[in-house]
Design an enzyme around this catalytic site. Structure first.
Site, PDB file in Angstrom:
ATOM      1  N   LYS A  14       0.822  -1.215   0.000  1.00  0.00           N
ATOM      2  CA  LYS A  14       0.000   0.000   0.000  1.00  0.00           C
ATOM      3  C   LYS A  14       0.859   1.270   0.000  1.00  0.00           C
ATOM      4  O   LYS A  14       0.606   2.196  -0.760  1.00  0.00           O
ATOM      5  CB  LYS A  14      -0.923   0.040   1.238  1.00  0.00           C
ATOM      6  CG  LYS A  14      -1.875  -1.128   1.357  1.00  0.00           C
ATOM      7  CD  LYS A  14      -2.846  -0.950   2.527  1.00  0.00           C
ATOM      8  CE  LYS A  14      -2.192  -0.927   3.901  1.00  0.00           C
ATOM      9  NZ  LYS A  14      -1.699  -2.226   4.379  1.00  0.00           N
ATOM     10  N   ARG A  89      -9.990   0.886   8.188  1.00  0.00           N
ATOM     11  CA  ARG A  89      -9.609  -0.478   8.526  1.00  0.00           C
ATOM     12  C   ARG A  89     -10.733  -1.238   9.212  1.00  0.00           C
ATOM     13  O   ARG A  89     -10.570  -2.414   9.525  1.00  0.00           O
ATOM     14  CB  ARG A  89      -8.411  -0.434   9.480  1.00  0.00           C
ATOM     15  CG  ARG A  89      -7.084  -0.802   8.823  1.00  0.00           C
ATOM     16  CD  ARG A  89      -6.016  -0.679   9.883  1.00  0.00           C
ATOM     17  NE  ARG A  89      -4.863  -1.498   9.598  1.00  0.00           N
ATOM     18  CZ  ARG A  89      -3.759  -1.041   8.984  1.00  0.00           C
ATOM     19  NH1 ARG A  89      -3.686   0.193   8.575  1.00  0.00           N
ATOM     20  NH2 ARG A  89      -2.741  -1.849   8.802  1.00  0.00           N
ATOM     21  N   ARG A 128      11.082  -6.969   5.536  1.00  0.00           N
ATOM     22  CA  ARG A 128      11.021  -5.552   5.904  1.00  0.00           C
ATOM     23  C   ARG A 128      11.477  -5.351   7.350  1.00  0.00           C
ATOM     24  O   ARG A 128      12.149  -4.381   7.668  1.00  0.00           O
ATOM     25  CB  ARG A 128       9.595  -5.023   5.711  1.00  0.00           C
ATOM     26  CG  ARG A 128       9.480  -3.531   5.958  1.00  0.00           C
ATOM     27  CD  ARG A 128       8.136  -2.983   5.570  1.00  0.00           C
ATOM     28  NE  ARG A 128       7.120  -3.259   6.574  1.00  0.00           N
ATOM     29  CZ  ARG A 128       5.822  -2.990   6.428  1.00  0.00           C
ATOM     30  NH1 ARG A 128       5.380  -2.477   5.306  1.00  0.00           N
ATOM     31  NH2 ARG A 128       4.976  -3.251   7.385  1.00  0.00           N
ATOM     32  N   ARG A 134      10.639  -1.523  12.647  1.00  0.00           N
ATOM     33  CA  ARG A 134       9.275  -1.370  13.151  1.00  0.00           C
ATOM     34  C   ARG A 134       8.978  -2.423  14.200  1.00  0.00           C
ATOM     35  O   ARG A 134       9.271  -3.604  14.015  1.00  0.00           O
ATOM     36  CB  ARG A 134       8.272  -1.493  11.997  1.00  0.00           C
ATOM     37  CG  ARG A 134       8.024  -0.173  11.312  1.00  0.00           C
ATOM     38  CD  ARG A 134       7.106  -0.326  10.134  1.00  0.00           C
ATOM     39  NE  ARG A 134       5.819  -0.936  10.441  1.00  0.00           N
ATOM     40  CZ  ARG A 134       4.777  -0.882   9.630  1.00  0.00           C
ATOM     41  NH1 ARG A 134       4.863  -0.252   8.482  1.00  0.00           N
ATOM     42  NH2 ARG A 134       3.642  -1.461   9.958  1.00  0.00           N
ATOM     43  N   ARG A 145      -1.493  -9.280  13.069  1.00  0.00           N
ATOM     44  CA  ARG A 145      -1.928  -8.259  12.102  1.00  0.00           C
ATOM     45  C   ARG A 145      -2.713  -8.888  10.951  1.00  0.00           C
ATOM     46  O   ARG A 145      -3.696  -8.327  10.485  1.00  0.00           O
ATOM     47  CB  ARG A 145      -0.718  -7.500  11.557  1.00  0.00           C
ATOM     48  CG  ARG A 145      -0.176  -6.479  12.564  1.00  0.00           C
ATOM     49  CD  ARG A 145       1.271  -6.174  12.327  1.00  0.00           C
ATOM     50  NE  ARG A 145       1.503  -5.433  11.114  1.00  0.00           N
ATOM     51  CZ  ARG A 145       2.679  -5.413  10.473  1.00  0.00           C
ATOM     52  NH1 ARG A 145       3.706  -6.106  10.932  1.00  0.00           N
ATOM     53  NH2 ARG A 145       2.823  -4.700   9.386  1.00  0.00           N
TER      54      ARG A 145
HETATM   55  P1  ADP Z   1       0.628  -2.257   7.680  1.00  0.00           P
HETATM   56  O1  ADP Z   1      -0.634  -2.194   6.882  1.00  0.00           O
HETATM   57  O2  ADP Z   1       1.814  -2.683   6.877  1.00  0.00           O
HETATM   58  O3  ADP Z   1       0.480  -3.054   8.933  1.00  0.00           O
HETATM   59  P2  ADP Z   1       0.288   0.518   8.664  1.00  0.00           P
HETATM   60  O4  ADP Z   1       1.377   1.509   8.755  1.00  0.00           O
HETATM   61  O5  ADP Z   1      -0.864   0.841   7.776  1.00  0.00           O
HETATM   62  O6  ADP Z   1       1.035  -0.808   8.177  1.00  0.00           O
HETATM   63  O7  ADP Z   1      -0.296   0.189  10.115  1.00  0.00           O
HETATM   64  C1  ADP Z   1       0.522  -0.167  11.198  1.00  0.00           C
HETATM   65  C2  ADP Z   1      -0.311  -0.294  12.476  1.00  0.00           C
HETATM   66  O8  ADP Z   1      -0.839   0.994  12.834  1.00  0.00           O
HETATM   67  C3  ADP Z   1      -1.547  -1.199  12.410  1.00  0.00           C
HETATM   68  O9  ADP Z   1      -1.239  -2.555  12.669  1.00  0.00           O
HETATM   69  C4  ADP Z   1      -2.437  -0.602  13.508  1.00  0.00           C
HETATM   70  O10 ADP Z   1      -2.023  -1.007  14.793  1.00  0.00           O
HETATM   71  C5  ADP Z   1      -2.152   0.887  13.393  1.00  0.00           C
HETATM   72  N1  ADP Z   1      -3.114   1.543  12.465  1.00  0.00           N
HETATM   73  C6  ADP Z   1      -2.809   2.139  11.273  1.00  0.00           C
HETATM   74  N2  ADP Z   1      -3.905   2.605  10.670  1.00  0.00           N
HETATM   75  C7  ADP Z   1      -4.958   2.285  11.484  1.00  0.00           C
HETATM   76  C8  ADP Z   1      -6.370   2.453  11.398  1.00  0.00           C
HETATM   77  N3  ADP Z   1      -6.939   3.041  10.336  1.00  0.00           N
HETATM   78  N4  ADP Z   1      -7.125   1.984  12.426  1.00  0.00           N
HETATM   79  C9  ADP Z   1      -6.584   1.379  13.488  1.00  0.00           C
HETATM   80  N5  ADP Z   1      -5.273   1.171  13.625  1.00  0.00           N
HETATM   81  C10 ADP Z   1      -4.445   1.615  12.635  1.00  0.00           C
END
Ligand code: ADP
Length: 189
Positions: A14, A89, A128, A134, A145
């Protein structure tokens, strides 16, 4: 406004595709994950709260995320459109986003769903993790996740499909994926 959601499991690409999309179409990138990681770095109140969820691979509560998004949409003027990355999400976030955009007389034009096999996702996230530093790119957290994605996020696919906005994009390699995305977006944008 031209508002696009990029949607997919962790590791589906993404962030990478969002960068390419903003380069070509001049949209504003809104990555909730990136915003939260910056808050964690700053050790702000929001960051400390978010860290408790992120490090366990859980979602940050809807009201926190929705409030954050509302602030962003309110502060921006003269934006051509947004690319929402990692948001919405949950169904509640999707409904809240539609409502916030409706209040600004705009809407989502397309939801790009990057589709990648689970084995491949795990491989990408582990790789990654070796460089990203991270806290959530480790084997235990990766599994939670992915579970969270299937249970809480995937139902949004039906939500957007019903609205006729869902485009499934095979998420194999960066250049081919971006070509599929531009083929999808060009007729719309
Ligand atoms: P990825 O999709 O690779 O896990 P992101 O950077 O989109 O990476 O998200 C990392 C973490 O941040 C998620 O696992 C969650 O804990 C939190 N997070 C990000 N966006 C949201 C969201 N829209 N709602 C709830 N938690 C979020």
């Amino acid at each position: 406004m031209l508002n696009v959601v990029i949607f997919g499991a962790p590791g589906s690409g993404k962030g990478t595709q969002s960068e390419l999309i903003i380069g070509k179409y001049g949209l504003r990138h809104v990555s909730t994950g990136e915003i939260l990681r910056k808050e964690i770095e700053k050790r702000s109140e929001l960051g400390l709260l978010a860290d408790e969820y992120i490090s366990k691979g859980q979602l940050v509560p809807d009201e926190v995320i929705i409030g954050m998004l509302g602030d962003i949409l309110d502060e921006d003027r003269n934006v051509k459109g947004y690319i929402f990355d990692g948001f919405p999400r949950t169904l509640a976030q999707g409904e809240a986003l539609d409502k916030m955009l409706r209040e600004k007389n705009t809407s989502i034009v397309a939801v790009l769903n990057l589709s990648v096999e689970e084995d491949e996702l795990i491989q990408r996230l582990l790789k990654r993790g070796e460089i990203s530093g991270r806290s959530d790119d480790n084997p235990e957290t990766i599994q939670s996740r992915l579970d969270v994605y299937h249970n809480q996020t995937e139902p949004l696919k039906t939500y957007y499909k019903r609205q006729g906005k869902l485009f499934i994009i095979k998420g194999d390699n960066i250049d081919d994926v971006f070509e599929r995305i531009t083929d999808t977006l060009n007729p719309i944008l």
